[in-house]
Design an enzyme around this catalytic site. Sequence first.
Site, PDB file in Angstrom:
ATOM      1  N   THR A 172       3.128  -5.730  -6.739  1.00  0.00           N
ATOM      2  CA  THR A 172       3.576  -4.606  -7.554  1.00  0.00           C
ATOM      3  C   THR A 172       4.558  -3.772  -6.731  1.00  0.00           C
ATOM      4  OG1 THR A 172       1.430  -4.582  -8.618  1.00  0.00           O
ATOM      5  CG2 THR A 172       2.806  -2.614  -8.905  1.00  0.00           C
ATOM      6  N   LYS A 201      -2.373   4.002  -6.241  1.00  0.00           N
ATOM      7  CA  LYS A 201      -1.127   3.603  -5.559  1.00  0.00           C
ATOM      8  C   LYS A 201       0.024   3.478  -6.558  1.00  0.00           C
ATOM      9  CE  LYS A 201      -0.819  -0.966  -4.596  1.00  0.00           C
ATOM     10  NZ  LYS A 201       0.321  -1.589  -5.255  1.00  0.00           N
ATOM     11  N   PRO A 226       0.819  -1.220   0.000  1.00  0.00           N
ATOM     12  CA  PRO A 226       0.000   0.000   0.000  1.00  0.00           C
ATOM     13  C   PRO A 226       0.851   1.268   0.000  1.00  0.00           C
ATOM     14  CG  PRO A 226       0.109  -0.929   2.213  1.00  0.00           C
ATOM     15  CD  PRO A 226       0.844  -1.881   1.318  1.00  0.00           C
ATOM     16  N   CYS A 276      -5.122  -0.387  -6.781  1.00  0.00           N
ATOM     17  CA  CYS A 276      -3.893  -0.333  -7.586  1.00  0.00           C
ATOM     18  C   CYS A 276      -3.623   0.979  -8.327  1.00  0.00           C
ATOM     19  CB  CYS A 276      -3.895  -1.467  -8.597  1.00  0.00           C
ATOM     20  SG  CYS A 276      -3.782  -3.069  -7.801  1.00  0.00           S
ATOM     21  N   PHE A 300      -1.409  -8.942 -13.717  1.00  0.00           N
ATOM     22  CA  PHE A 300      -2.204  -7.954 -14.460  1.00  0.00           C
ATOM     23  C   PHE A 300      -3.707  -8.195 -14.334  1.00  0.00           C
ATOM     24  CE2 PHE A 300       1.959  -7.876 -16.534  1.00  0.00           C
ATOM     25  CZ  PHE A 300       2.203  -6.514 -16.584  1.00  0.00           C
ATOM     26  N   LEU A 301      -4.128  -9.125 -13.489  1.00  0.00           N
ATOM     27  CA  LEU A 301      -5.563  -9.408 -13.411  1.00  0.00           C
ATOM     28  C   LEU A 301      -6.321  -8.165 -12.960  1.00  0.00           C
ATOM     29  CD1 LEU A 301      -6.710  -9.628 -10.232  1.00  0.00           C
ATOM     30  CD2 LEU A 301      -5.419 -11.726 -10.287  1.00  0.00           C
ATOM     31  N   PHE A 314     -15.677  -0.608  -5.544  1.00  0.00           N
ATOM     32  CA  PHE A 314     -15.037   0.307  -6.489  1.00  0.00           C
ATOM     33  C   PHE A 314     -15.407  -0.002  -7.935  1.00  0.00           C
ATOM     34  CE2 PHE A 314     -11.729  -2.914  -6.954  1.00  0.00           C
ATOM     35  CZ  PHE A 314     -11.209  -2.710  -8.232  1.00  0.00           C
TER      36      PHE A 314
END
Length: 478
Positions: A132, A282, A93, A279, A165-166, A341
Amino acid sequence: MFSKVEKVTCVGAGYVGGPTCAMIAHKCPDIQVTVVDMNSEKIAEWNSEKLPIYEPGLHEIVMAARGKNLHFSSDIPKAIREADLIFISVNTPTKNYGRGKGMAPDLKYVESVARTIAQHAGAPKIVVEKSTVPVKAAESISFILREAQKNDTRLAFQVLSNPEFLAEGTAIRDLSNPDRVLIGGESTKEGQEAIHHLVSIYERWVPRDRILTTNTWSSELSKLAANAFLAQRISSINAMSAVCEATGADVREVAHAVGFDSRIGNKFLQASVGFGGSCFQKDVLSLVYLCESLNLQKVADYWMGVIDINNWQRRRFADKIIAELFNTVTDKRIAIFGFAFKKNTGDTRESSSIYVSSHLLEEHAKLAIYDPKVSEKQIRMELGNNVDKQIVEKLVTVCADPYEAAAGAHAIVVLTEWDEFKELDYSRIYSSMQHPAAIFDGRLILDQPVLRDIGFRTFAIGTAPDQAYNLFGSSGCC
Ligand SMILES: NC(=O)c1ccc[n+]([C@@H]2O[C@H](COP(=O)([O-])OP(=O)(O)OC[C@H]3O[C@@H](n4cnc5c(N)ncnc54)[C@H](O)[C@@H]3O)[C@@H](O)[C@H]2O)c1
């Protein structure tokens, strides 16, 4: 090292670790896959009938493999010891303290996993960074592992980058048919051998030409770049939505026309109240921080614009609601449709619903919130992180269905594009509301002319109200 990967462990049983490993177990019955997490409640949920995350298709593949070649456990040292290959899939995060606060990703969880691996490995391992991370994070992991190697000659490590990449909501589809799989590693013989082992897992179901191998730093940067490009596309169409509202253009028609250009393409051009999720923000902030650290201020400013537009779009939408409700929402009941979201997930991290709801709460609106997959506890927790908890306690009601939320409300605000919102009986809803009754569609999913015919005042992002009136020739205003 070893001739074949037979045992895989994934540290981190979240939105990435769980579905990714369920897919590996599903596609590779000869590989034993163990997913571990320091959160034992989450592991218990993965071992129960009600999984900790909702993803279409996930339940089926977990149930088919669980107890056979897919295991969820809290015994992290054992799972590390037994694995040939270990995915690090923990959260990264944005830091909320100290240096880089609000910008840099917090790498403490990744580092702690690297140290746990160093402590319990006992034999050669391939360590795969799936989280990531900023460019060069693999170097820190390698450094920690090499130190362990100095003290124990049985050990040998290769660190690979294999970003995920999902997209949530379509994770199972994305994992079973990915656009590409990206694997970065060292150019040494050992590095190439490790890459080969990971390739041989994915190539059981992913065509070889979609498995890209690069150097480690290209792989790490490509993930940040891909998310920055995707977020930029949303901010671009959202910036256009404001121009549309001011000029009488319709953002759906503009997106359609623009997307016809094969160089641009028609995907990801849906205007909305702004992107959310764990993602995009961030990762763009992480890229901005990286550029600033590299003294590339112009590049940092360029990408920061993507975030600025996103925040502005949320604020702009909330301000529009307040303006259209006669410049005051104090004590007015407003139904919020959707808190996740995006549709098909229960994830609320960085959801635009949090921000729009918070702006309305600051104006003392009474919110009646409905989301089919988000719990009351989760909604209160997210809002309580943003506005005074007492205000949340006093002004927020969480409803079991959308009809209950809309009853007695002055307005409905659509913030998540759940399909069920398209199918509701809006005549019934209209008759249960205060009049004049308004609908603010932040996702462009409702049929505005039909709603206006019922009697609603409507506002949909990226469409000029009077233009919609003229276009569809129906009654109603706004
Ligand atoms: N969520 C997405 O859609 C998505 C997509 C692509 C990439 N990613 C990236 O993947 C990574 C994981 O994301 P996520 O959404 O799965 O996060 P998440 O918060 O859902 O899950 C992370 C899990 O790691 C566990 N964990 C943290 N530190 C640990 C430790 N030291 N030992 C054991 N377990 C530990 C946490 O308890 C948590 O359950 C992030 O870097 C994210 O940016 C996420």
